[in-house]
Design a protein around this motif. Structure first.
Motif, mmCIF file in Angstrom:
data_model
loop_
_atom_site.group_PDB
_atom_site.id
_atom_site.type_symbol
_atom_site.label_atom_id
_atom_site.label_comp_id
_atom_site.label_asym_id
_atom_site.label_seq_id
_atom_site.Cartn_x
_atom_site.Cartn_y
_atom_site.Cartn_z
ATOM 1 N N ARG A 109 0.829 -1.203 0.000
ATOM 2 C CA ARG A 109 0.000 0.000 0.000
ATOM 3 C C ARG A 109 0.863 1.253 0.000
ATOM 4 N NH1 ARG A 109 -4.481 1.517 4.692
ATOM 5 N NH2 ARG A 109 -5.033 3.587 3.876
ATOM 6 N N GLY A 110 1.963 1.223 0.766
ATOM 7 C CA GLY A 110 2.868 2.361 0.794
ATOM 8 C C GLY A 110 3.495 2.628 -0.567
ATOM 9 N N PRO A 139 -0.226 12.400 0.926
ATOM 10 C CA PRO A 139 -0.640 11.175 1.616
ATOM 11 C C PRO A 139 0.544 10.451 2.254
ATOM 12 C CG PRO A 139 -1.704 11.347 -0.526
ATOM 13 C CD PRO A 139 -0.687 12.435 -0.473
ATOM 14 N N ILE A 164 3.051 7.676 3.341
ATOM 15 C CA ILE A 164 3.591 6.444 2.742
ATOM 16 C C ILE A 164 3.887 5.467 3.876
ATOM 17 C CG2 ILE A 164 5.499 5.486 1.397
ATOM 18 C CD1 ILE A 164 5.668 8.284 0.032
ATOM 19 N N GLU A 165 3.275 4.328 3.828
ATOM 20 C CA GLU A 165 3.274 3.382 4.947
ATOM 21 C C GLU A 165 4.507 2.481 4.945
ATOM 22 O OE1 GLU A 165 -0.485 1.171 6.561
ATOM 23 O OE2 GLU A 165 0.440 -0.103 5.024
ATOM 24 N N GLU A 201 2.228 1.743 -3.479
ATOM 25 C CA GLU A 201 1.159 2.215 -4.363
ATOM 26 C C GLU A 201 0.871 3.693 -4.113
ATOM 27 O OE1 GLU A 201 -3.544 1.300 -5.434
ATOM 28 O OE2 GLU A 201 -2.516 0.146 -3.886
ATOM 29 N N THR A 202 0.852 4.093 -2.846
ATOM 30 C CA THR A 202 0.626 5.501 -2.511
ATOM 31 C C THR A 202 1.703 6.380 -3.132
ATOM 32 O OG1 THR A 202 -0.436 4.920 -0.425
ATOM 33 C CG2 THR A 202 0.432 7.158 -0.607
ATOM 34 N N TYR A 230 2.050 14.936 -4.669
ATOM 35 C CA TYR A 230 2.650 15.591 -3.506
ATOM 36 C C TYR A 230 2.940 17.053 -3.829
ATOM 37 C CZ TYR A 230 2.929 11.036 -1.381
ATOM 38 O OH TYR A 230 2.585 9.822 -0.842
ATOM 39 N N SER A 254 1.207 6.633 -6.971
ATOM 40 C CA SER A 254 -0.091 7.022 -7.533
ATOM 41 C C SER A 254 -0.594 8.381 -7.056
ATOM 42 C CB SER A 254 -1.149 5.962 -7.206
ATOM 43 O OG SER A 254 -1.360 5.862 -5.805
ATOM 44 N N GLN A 255 -0.047 8.881 -5.953
ATOM 45 C CA GLN A 255 -0.566 10.109 -5.368
ATOM 46 C C GLN A 255 0.269 11.338 -5.770
ATOM 47 O OE1 GLN A 255 -3.536 10.187 -3.583
ATOM 48 N NE2 GLN A 255 -3.590 8.082 -4.371
#
Length: 360
Positions: free
Chosen positions: A198-199, A224, A226-227, A201-202, A208, A205-206
């Motif tokens: 998920r991190g 967002p 980043i995990e 992908e963030t 900044y 895809s996001q």
């Protein structure tokens, strides 16, 4: 030439390619934030591409030529460069001479950093192989600081045919095509395994936003989170140019010219070399997106950028080479040219004899 600083601008420093080879001893590289702009400008005025110029940030200086003559060109961002009030576009070589005033009126388009390059380069002391200013250590450039009012600096020895470079204009087709909406290319790693799927992908895809704390050391980005898959800290290791660190708060930091030599945050990716300059030209508040590419594609992109510099070299060589009369054919010119000869030269009072021969 000698130039005097009448107004220093917001942040104007002497920069070349940087202080490479000393990171293992704790010395950061520094150097130009947009290396392509520095190198291309040097080529346009006949300098070695590694020569030092002035990195001009957002609001440029006002300079007065107090002695001599030479050439100048501005590359990178269009910050409204003018000579004696006459506006000149970027990438056009102009003559400057004693009594001339050089100034900048402010941002005219995309970009935040311009490079003012003089024939012969900026002649300041070489420290650890570089003339670059590293502000945090007060090292290099003019006393290790940005230019200030009243400073006087000199240029080095120009190309022997420096006058022939006057008027050269580099076409846009020979320069990188940078667009603000283009995502920045990255090669994943070296610690991308420290992040969850998920991190990752963030990150890819996001969008900044460049924060107000962006500087020559690094650009802090906001967006967002980043995990991480575990702890955000690692045993400190080297920080390459363009590294994107993700501290525990999950916000990216792109490490740039004045970055520290080592760091203990996980590094999710490294910017493709040509896109480091593209990021360095963006301003706080502007947007950033990332696109994953392979290591091989990153190498190919870097080679393409070097090919652009080679192309500028060829354009400049064509410009400064006298063109024969159109009534003469190439074969006629060669037939009329001697195939060998001897020159007698005097350099610094010492005589030299040079024998030459044309090789077809």
């Amino acid at each position: 030439m000698k130039l005097k600083v009448m107004q220093p601008g917001m942040l104007t420093t002497v920069q070349d390619e940087g202080r490479w080879g000393f990171q293992g001893k704790g010395m950061p590289v520094a150097g130009a934030m947009d290396l392509f702009a520095l190198r291309s400008g040097n080529i346009m005025v006949g300098n070695d591409k590694r020569a030092a110029g002035l990195e001009v940030t957002v609001l440029g200086p006002t300079l007065s030529v107090v002695e001599g003559r030479g050439t100048a060109v501005v590359t990178g961002a269009d910050l409204g460069f003018s000579v004696n009030g006459e506006l000149f576009p970027c990438n056009v070589v102009v003559e400057v001479k004693e009594g001339d005033h050089l100034s900048f009126s402010g941002i005219k388009g995309n970009g935040s950093r311009a490079y003012l390059i003089f024939s012969g380069g900026i002649d300041v002391p070489v420290i650890m192989g570089s003339r670059s200013t590293y502000l945090r250590a007060h090292l290099g450039g003019l006393e290790g600081r940005a230019l200030k009012k009243g400073d006087i600096f000199s240029t080095g020895e120009p190309h022997v045919l420096w006058e022939r470079f006057i008027g050269f204009s580099c076409p846009a087709s020979a320069l990188p095509g940078r667009q603000l909406d283009q995502p920045l290319r990255v090669v994943m790693g070296p610690q991308d395994d420290a992040f969850t799927d998920r991190g990752i992908e963030t990150f890819l895809s996001q969008t900044y936003t460049i924060s107000d704390s962006a500087d020559r050391m690094g650009y802090r980005l906001e967006g967002p989170v980043i995990e991480h898959s575990g702890a955000a800290d690692i045993i400190s290791d080297a920080i390459p140019l363009g590294t994107i660190q993700i501290p525990g708060h999950g916000q990216p930091i792109a490490m740039l010219a004045d970055r520290q030599t080592t760091g203990g945050y996980t590094k999710i990716a490294v910017l493709c070399t040509p896109d480091i300059g593209a990021l360095a030209q963006r301003l706080p508040g502007q947007k950033v997106r990332f696109r994953k590419i392979s290591f091989e594609d990153a190498v190919a992109a870097t080679r393409k950028e070097h090919a652009l510099l080679d192309g500028i070299h060829q354009l400049v060589a064509t410009w400064i080479t006298p063109i024969a009369s159109s009534t003469q054919t190439t074969s006629t010119i060669l037939e009329d040219t001697p195939r060998s000869g001897m020159w007698r030269l005097s350099i610094d009072g010492t005589g030299h004899t040079v024998h030459w021969e044309r090789l077809d």
